[in-house]
Design a protein around this motif. Structure first.
Motif, short mmCIF file in Angstrom:
data_model
loop_
_atom_site.label_atom_id
_atom_site.label_comp_id
_atom_site.label_asym_id
_atom_site.label_seq_id
_atom_site.Cartn_x
_atom_site.Cartn_y
_atom_site.Cartn_z
N ASN A 134 -5.58 1.64 -7.74
CA ASN A 134 -6.53 1.85 -7.00
C ASN A 134 -6.74 0.48 -6.11
O ASN A 134 -7.23 -0.41 -7.02
N MET B 155 0.98 5.38 0.96
CA MET B 155 0.30 6.40 1.91
C MET B 155 0.60 7.66 0.92
O MET B 155 1.68 8.04 0.59
N ILE B 156 -0.48 8.21 0.75
CA ILE B 156 -0.52 9.48 -0.47
C ILE B 156 0.51 10.61 0.04
O ILE B 156 0.97 11.19 -0.64
N GLY C 188 -7.66 2.91 -1.33
CA GLY C 188 -6.16 3.38 -1.29
C GLY C 188 -5.34 3.11 -2.56
O GLY C 188 -5.86 2.25 -3.53
N THR D 169 4.55 8.87 -0.68
CA THR D 169 4.73 7.82 -1.70
C THR D 169 6.23 7.75 -2.18
O THR D 169 6.57 6.78 -2.32
N PRO E 82 0.78 -1.39 0.15
CA PRO E 82 -0.01 0.03 0.14
C PRO E 82 0.85 1.37 -0.07
O PRO E 82 1.93 1.35 0.66
#
Length: 53
Positions: free
Chosen positions: A35, A12-13, A40, A16, A10
């Motif tokens: 996505n 994390m915005i 996320g 990144t 994953p």
């Protein structure tokens, strides 16, 4: 022909670049970002398998 291993992680915005740079320093190459099922971002990475004989 090279053999590959794959990883999904994953993203994390807000972090990144740091996440991708960390995996890149370990030899992982970013293939795609999509996505995820829960909304996320998920990164798909690959790297060649090092054969030890």
């Amino acid at each position: 022909m090279p053999r590959w291993e794959y990883l999904t992680t994953p993203l994390m915005i807000h972090n990144t670049a740091a996440i991708l740079n960390n995996w890149g320093s370990d030899g992982w190459e970013l293939v795609q970002v999509v996505n995820g099922p829960e909304g996320g971002l998920v990164a798909y990475l690959k790297r060649p398998i090092v054969e030890t004989n």
